[in-house]
Design an enzyme around this catalytic site. Structure first.
Site, short mmCIF file in Angstrom:
data_model
loop_
_atom_site.label_atom_id
_atom_site.label_comp_id
_atom_site.label_asym_id
_atom_site.label_seq_id
_atom_site.Cartn_x
_atom_site.Cartn_y
_atom_site.Cartn_z
N GLU A 1 0.79 -1.32 0.10
CA GLU A 1 0.20 0.10 0.13
C GLU A 1 1.00 1.32 0.02
OE1 GLU A 1 -3.79 -1.83 2.31
OE2 GLU A 1 -2.85 -0.12 3.17
N ARG B 1 -15.11 7.75 6.18
CA ARG B 1 -15.71 6.48 6.24
C ARG B 1 -17.17 6.40 6.34
NH1 ARG B 1 -11.38 2.73 8.81
NH2 ARG B 1 -13.05 1.39 9.70
N ASP C 1 -14.14 5.16 11.39
CA ASP C 1 -12.76 5.85 11.92
C ASP C 1 -12.70 7.25 11.07
OD1 ASP C 1 -10.20 3.72 12.43
OD2 ASP C 1 -12.11 3.47 12.66
N ASP D 1 -17.79 1.75 13.69
CA ASP D 1 -16.30 1.68 13.61
C ASP D 1 -16.20 2.69 12.31
OD1 ASP D 1 -13.73 0.99 13.37
OD2 ASP D 1 -13.95 -0.51 11.93
N GLU E 1 -8.12 -1.01 17.91
CA GLU E 1 -9.11 -2.33 17.87
C GLU E 1 -8.32 -3.07 19.08
OE1 GLU E 1 -11.03 -0.84 15.25
OE2 GLU E 1 -8.98 -1.25 14.67
N ARG F 1 2.79 2.09 4.33
CA ARG F 1 2.23 2.95 3.39
C ARG F 1 3.27 4.09 3.00
NH1 ARG F 1 -2.33 1.93 7.21
NH2 ARG F 1 -3.76 0.73 5.84
N TRP G 1 -8.71 3.85 3.79
CA TRP G 1 -7.27 4.52 4.03
C TRP G 1 -7.08 5.21 2.67
CZ3 TRP G 1 -2.78 3.99 1.09
CH2 TRP G 1 -2.85 2.92 0.18
N TRP H 1 -4.00 6.33 12.91
CA TRP H 1 -3.24 5.32 12.25
C TRP H 1 -2.98 5.65 10.69
CZ3 TRP H 1 -5.76 2.92 7.99
CH2 TRP H 1 -7.04 3.04 8.22
N ASN I 1 -11.81 5.05 15.39
CA ASN I 1 -12.76 4.78 16.21
C ASN I 1 -12.53 4.70 17.54
OD1 ASN I 1 -11.38 2.32 14.97
ND2 ASN I 1 -12.22 1.38 17.01
N TRP J 1 -9.25 0.05 -3.52
CA TRP J 1 -8.18 0.17 -2.32
C TRP J 1 -6.98 0.70 -2.53
CZ3 TRP J 1 -10.82 -0.76 1.97
CH2 TRP J 1 -10.38 -1.06 2.98
#
Length: 583
Positions: free
Chosen positions: A87, A346, A320, A318, A199, A137, A414, A258, A276, A489
């Site tokens: 990514e 999101r 985020d 969730d 998480e 990333r 993301w 993140w 989140n 993605w």
């Protein structure tokens, strides 16, 4: 006299020979280089192709007419069995490409030939706890350093010429659930990072370190109630203890940063999104739960919060809030210009805020189905919740299940969007999916998953999940879209040549007309493209580079969607294309 002349000739020859044989010292990456990154065309020295995160290149040689002549220049394999999701966004400086890969690896490549110059493999301990694949990333360039974060929550600075470790600092305890996958940014000599691990009930924060030494300058938690630091001393509490969290819940509140952040020099402000709240089960934590699912505007000098905006107060799905906040100038119909920022959340809404004070300007859906809210109240800035579509409180082992759209993987996850000041459009990699979600009882245990929810992801359409959408920030209207069977993605790049580049899990890097959305070019890389494309010019030729390698959260968490794309193959490589001079 003859002997003296001979000596002088010999000395001159020796001097010239030494000069020719001595390696040329490469120019260090400076603060000014980083500030100018969005305007320069010969390098890419920051994540986002400029700290504002617009991912726009002023290059025009490669355009809607010439893109058909774009051809592969070379491909670099990341090697062995360490494939999974790739990514990253590459960086380019001094004729070298720097790119991170899965499992916290770094490669340096000759930008002209593709020859590997060095490779760094970070030694990962057993027991790391990454949430969503072993991805990385990207990194940051500063001075003669390449700086990146690791899956065991460390920050590492490598020598750009040799790949040797110059300094290494621990961000936090990986055994407690901390990790890091985001690309850091460098602002005024400080390397700015977030943390991953929401998480697992960690506490999110933003850190600033001296980029040359790695020593901590300041730290700002992103959960209300925690104390910040500046040069080792207390720097004020974040918000107010228990104002939006009950009891001790703020101590394990999540809100991980993140995805890293952006920076706007016009307002001298860092923008970091917080993830989140923990746990997902919202019935266990009454209140807005600041600053989870929010954007924070932070002073880069001391870590103080200037303002905040919460995308999803009391998040129960969730959603985020980490997605990038991209600075741009909003041109009103009356000719006035507002210093604004765009954000595709999101939760399915595209927001435009005044980046000077955080005031909401507009919020519109960028996906076709949103079930958790009727809209965003433009006066209060708060969602108009549909209470019946919040997952129910646990009764025994399980609460009432609801169908929610978007899914927790988001209307956009993301993968970074791009903004083109020429077309005045944002290009957003969107996904259409929903989920069955229910709450479950949960208690915090260090290093254990802290969800309190169950879910199954479901596609909403038979013919597509992903859709690259061009959004007008003045109105929120979608100017055009390009649908894709699998979820999108990967990141997006746009150029002054009126092109938009993005990849697909099916393996293609594609180029579209930035004004019409017409697909103009594509190339099959052999594995899913979920990395971020970049472009630069070198020796009179324009190059495009992108990592290829299918993975990320979708095959791990995607439920019915993961089943639909299970045939896609993993990989690990860097593809580089060029527009030949002859074209």
């Amino acid at each position: 006299m003859k002997t003296e002349r001979s000596f002088r000739k010999a000395l001159l020859a020796l001097t010239i020979g030494c000069a020719l044989s001595t390696p040329t010292l490469m120019a260090a990456v400076t603060d000014q280089d980083i500030t100018d990154d969005a305007k320069t065309t010969h390098d890419v020295v920051s994540y986002g192709m400029g700290l504002q995160g617009q991912r726009f290149s002023p290059l025009e040689t490669l355009n809607t007419e010439t893109v058909k002549n774009l051809v592969p220049a070379y491909v670099l394999s990341f090697g062995d069995e360490k494939q999974r999701g790739q990514e990253a966004q590459p960086l380019v400086s001094n004729g070298k490409i720097f790119v991170t890969a899965s499992y916290s690896r770094v490669f340096a490549v000759d930008a002209k030939t593709g020859e590997e110059l060095w490779q760094y493999d970070h030694r990962l301990p057993d027991g790391i706890l990454p949430c969503c694949d072993v991805v990385n990333r990207g990194g940051a360039l500063y001075d003669n350093l390449f700086i990146f974060s690791t899956l065991d929550a460390q920050l590492v600075a490598l020598d750009q010429d040799t790949g040797k470790v110059v300094w290494k600092e621990k961000l936090d305890d990986y055994k407690a659930g901390y990790s890091n996958t985001a690309a850091p940014i460098v602002v005024k000599g400080k390397v700015i990072t977030g943390v991953s691990g929401g998480e697992f009930g960690v506490v999110g924060r933003v850190d600033a370190r001296d980029a040359k030494t790695g020593k901590l300058v300041w730290s700002r938690p992103t959960v209300e109630g925690h104390m910040g630091t500046l040069d080792g001393k207390d720097n004020g509490i974040t918000g107010e203890t228990n104002k939006s969290w009950e009891g001790d819940l703020w101590k394990t509140g999540g809100a991980a940063t993140w995805l890293g952040g952006t920076y706007d020099a016009d307002t001298d402000t860092l923008f970091f999104g917080a993830g989140n709240p923990a746990p997902w089960n919202s019935h266990l934590r009454p209140g807005d739960n600041l600053y989870s699912s929010s954007i924070l505007a932070i002073n880069p000098d001391d870590g103080k919060i200037k303002w905040h905006y919460q995308w999803t107060p009391h998040d129960g799905w969730d959603f985020d809030g980490v997605n990038e906040f991209v600075s741009f100038d909003l041109k009103k119909e009356d000719g006035t210009v507002i210093k604004a920022g765009g954000h595709a959340d999101r939760n399915g809404f595209f927001y435009v805020l005044n980046r000077e004070n955080g005031e909401l300007i507009n919020a519109t859906p960028f996906v076709n189905q949103i079930t958790w809210a009727k809209g965003i109240d433009l006066k209060t800035g708060r969602p108009e919740y549909i209470d019946a579509n919040r997952p129910g409180a646990p009764e025994g082992e399980k609460g009432k299940s609801v169908f929610a759209a978007p899914s927790f993987l988001g209307g956009k996850n993301w993968m970074p969007m791009a903004y083109n000041p020429g077309t005045d459009l944002f290009y957003v990699p969107a996904n259409e999916w929903g989920m069955d979600i229910w709450n479950e009882p949960v208690t915090y245990k260090k290093g254990a998953a802290y969800l309190g929810a169950g879910f199954t992801i479901k596609p909403l359409n038979e013919d597509y999940i992903g859709a690259l959408r061009a959004i007008d920030p003045k109105t929120g209207k979608i100017a055009w879209e390009a649908k894709n069977n699998a979820p999108l993605w990967g990141g997006v790049l746009t150029t002054a040549g009126n092109l938009v580049f993005t990849g697909t899990p099916e393996g293609y890097l594609k180029a579209f007309d930035a004004k019409s959305g017409q697909e103009l070019w594509k190339f099959q890389t052999g594995s899913g493209v979920v990395g971020c494309p970049i472009t630069w010019e070198q020796d009179g030729e324009q190059f495009v580079a992108v990592p290829s390698g299918w993975g990320g959260a979708v095959p791990l968490w995607g439920g019915d969607v993961a089943e639909r794309v299970k045939h896609l193959n993993q990989g690990g490589s860097l593809w580089v294309f060029k527009l030949p001079k002859s074209a």
